[in-house]
Design a protein around this motif. Structure first.
Motif, PDB file in Angstrom:
ATOM      1  N   ILE A  18      -4.964   4.701  10.713  1.00 21.36           N
ATOM      2  CA  ILE A  18      -4.262   4.297   9.309  1.00 21.36           C
ATOM      3  C   ILE A  18      -3.747   2.492   9.041  1.00 21.36           C
ATOM      4  N   GLN A  19      -3.166   1.877  10.588  1.00 17.39           N
ATOM      5  CA  GLN A  19      -2.854   0.302  10.169  1.00 17.39           C
ATOM      6  C   GLN A  19      -4.696  -0.312   9.259  1.00 17.39           C
ATOM      7  N   SER A  77      -8.351  -6.800   3.207  1.00 20.23           N
ATOM      8  CA  SER A  77      -9.140  -7.471   3.244  1.00 20.23           C
ATOM      9  C   SER A  77     -10.178  -7.653   2.450  1.00 20.23           C
ATOM     10  N   GLU A  78     -10.976  -6.305   1.984  1.00 20.85           N
ATOM     11  CA  GLU A  78     -11.745  -6.462   0.490  1.00 20.85           C
ATOM     12  C   GLU A  78     -11.430  -6.701  -0.443  1.00 20.85           C
ATOM     13  N   GLY A  79     -10.104  -6.173  -0.523  1.00 20.77           N
ATOM     14  CA  GLY A  79      -9.300  -6.562  -1.835  1.00 20.77           C
ATOM     15  C   GLY A  79      -9.488  -8.181  -2.094  1.00 20.77           C
ATOM     16  N   SER A  80      -8.806  -8.631  -1.238  1.00 20.42           N
ATOM     17  CA  SER A  80      -8.854 -10.092  -1.003  1.00 20.42           C
ATOM     18  C   SER A  80     -10.014 -10.612  -1.275  1.00 20.42           C
ATOM     19  N   GLN A  81     -10.929 -10.072  -0.495  1.00 19.28           N
ATOM     20  CA  GLN A  81     -12.251 -10.551  -0.686  1.00 19.28           C
ATOM     21  C   GLN A  81     -13.200 -10.660  -1.914  1.00 19.28           C
ATOM     22  N   ASN A  82     -12.557  -9.533  -3.013  1.00 18.33           N
ATOM     23  CA  ASN A  82     -13.308  -9.089  -4.149  1.00 18.33           C
ATOM     24  C   ASN A  82     -11.943  -9.829  -5.226  1.00 18.33           C
ATOM     25  N   MET A 103       0.515  -1.007  -0.214  1.00 18.65           N
ATOM     26  CA  MET A 103       0.228  -0.438   0.130  1.00 18.65           C
ATOM     27  C   MET A 103       1.123   1.394   0.181  1.00 18.65           C
ATOM     28  N   LYS A 104       0.432   2.707  -0.512  1.00 19.46           N
ATOM     29  CA  LYS A 104       1.668   3.148  -1.157  1.00 19.46           C
ATOM     30  C   LYS A 104       0.717   4.678  -0.254  1.00 19.46           C
ATOM     31  N   LEU A 105       1.374   5.364  -0.012  1.00 19.25           N
ATOM     32  CA  LEU A 105       0.751   6.428   0.674  1.00 19.25           C
ATOM     33  C   LEU A 105       1.194   8.059   0.224  1.00 19.25           C
ATOM     34  N   ALA A 106       0.591   8.750   0.430  1.00 11.03           N
ATOM     35  CA  ALA A 106       1.149   9.778   0.457  1.00 11.03           C
ATOM     36  C   ALA A 106       0.337  11.127   1.533  1.00 11.03           C
ATOM     37  N   VAL A 107       1.606  11.391   1.582  1.00 11.88           N
ATOM     38  CA  VAL A 107       1.342  12.490   2.819  1.00 11.88           C
ATOM     39  C   VAL A 107       1.054  13.585   2.396  1.00 11.88           C
ATOM     40  N   PHE A 108       0.208  15.109   3.165  1.00 11.79           N
ATOM     41  CA  PHE A 108      -0.226  16.531   2.665  1.00 11.79           C
ATOM     42  C   PHE A 108       0.219  17.185   3.891  1.00 11.79           C
ATOM     43  N   ALA A 109       1.162  18.018   3.762  1.00 14.01           N
ATOM     44  CA  ALA A 109       1.210  18.958   4.952  1.00 14.01           C
ATOM     45  C   ALA A 109       1.801  19.967   4.431  1.00 14.01           C
ATOM     46  N   SER A 110       1.802  21.016   5.317  1.00  7.57           N
ATOM     47  CA  SER A 110       1.701  22.485   5.092  1.00  7.57           C
ATOM     48  C   SER A 110       2.707  23.228   6.169  1.00  7.57           C
ATOM     49  N   LYS A 125      -8.358  -2.993   6.371  1.00 13.13           N
ATOM     50  CA  LYS A 125      -9.842  -3.470   6.032  1.00 13.13           C
ATOM     51  C   LYS A 125      -9.534  -3.394   4.417  1.00 13.13           C
ATOM     52  N   ARG A 126      -8.703  -2.941   3.888  1.00  8.42           N
ATOM     53  CA  ARG A 126      -8.623  -2.790   2.593  1.00  8.42           C
ATOM     54  C   ARG A 126      -8.342  -3.836   1.092  1.00  8.42           C
TER      55      ARG A 126
END
Ligand code: GAR
Length: 204
Positions: free
Chosen positions: A181-182, A190-195, A1-8, A187-188
């Motif tokens: 986030i974890q 397990s939903e991916g493998s369910q799909n 899983m790849k994240l982008a973090v946005f900060a100011s 969740k994503r």
């Protein structure tokens, strides 16, 4: 899983998530920091961690659509799955919302829907509340609105000052954001493998 973090700004939440990634508490990669304030301390943190930075000055663009198109291009180049707002003090526009529908999350230092917007800790302090806290929510077009994912309450003690309350809230943020986030990643996944299983069953 790849994240982008946005900060100011200071990027202490970005740092907490990066530390959690390094320690294996968040099973993901932070592939990009997006920053709308070139020179912000968050950028220095990213450079020290070897995380690529996309930094831009909004006023150099014709408007939100123009800079968000460029952000989306960068996110797609890096194959980003999820956007994590960590003190990104700007409303997300329709370009990003459509490209990352239900995949943008934000942290806010109050128990939303109380005290949205800037300086939430100061607003709560001024209001004299006895309980405040931290909220993590899915982002929609509003300011600090969207479905709530997790919240943690913090009591304001008689001995507290604005400074001590701020520290207490930050300590909760730095634990709650990586943990949430974890959970989202699990969740994503397990939903991916369910799909995938459903797809397998339908082609078998
Ligand atoms: C955090 O307290 C975050 O909750 C807040 O900005 C701070 C950023 O600190 N976000 C908002 O107020 C969003 N409306 P950081 O740069 O040290 O992570």
């Amino acid at each position: 899983m790849k994240l982008a973090v946005f900060a100011s700004g200071s990027g202490s939440n970005f740092q907490a998530i990066a530390d959690a990634v390094q320690e294996g508490r968040v099973q993901a990669e932070i592939a990009l920091l997006v920053c709308d304030k070139p020179g912000a301390y968050a950028e220095k943190r990213a450079k020290a961690l070897g995380i690529p930075v996309f930094s831009f000055l909004p006023k150099e663009y014709s408007g939100k659509v123009a800079f968000e198109k460029e952000i989306v291009n960068r996110l797609q180049q890096e194959e980003i799955d999820i956007i994590i707002l960590a003190g990104y003090m700007r409303l997300i526009g329709s370009t990003l919302l459509h490209a990352y529908d239900k995949r943008i999350f934000n942290i806010h230092p109050s128990l939303l829907p109380a005290f949205p917007g800037k300086d939430a800790i100061g607003q709560a302090w001024q209001a004299g509340v006895k309980v405040t806290g931290v909220t993590i929510h899915m982002v929609d077009e509003g300011m600090d609105t969207g479905p709530i994912i997790s919240q943690e309450a913090i009591s304001v003690k008689a001995t507290d000052s604005l400074e001590s309350l701020t520290k207490a809230i930050q300590a909760v943020e730095h634990r709650l954001y990586p943990d949430t986030i974890q959970c989202l990643i699990e969740k994503r996944t397990s939903e991916g493998s369910q799909n995938q299983n459903e797809h397998q069953t339908s082609i078998n």
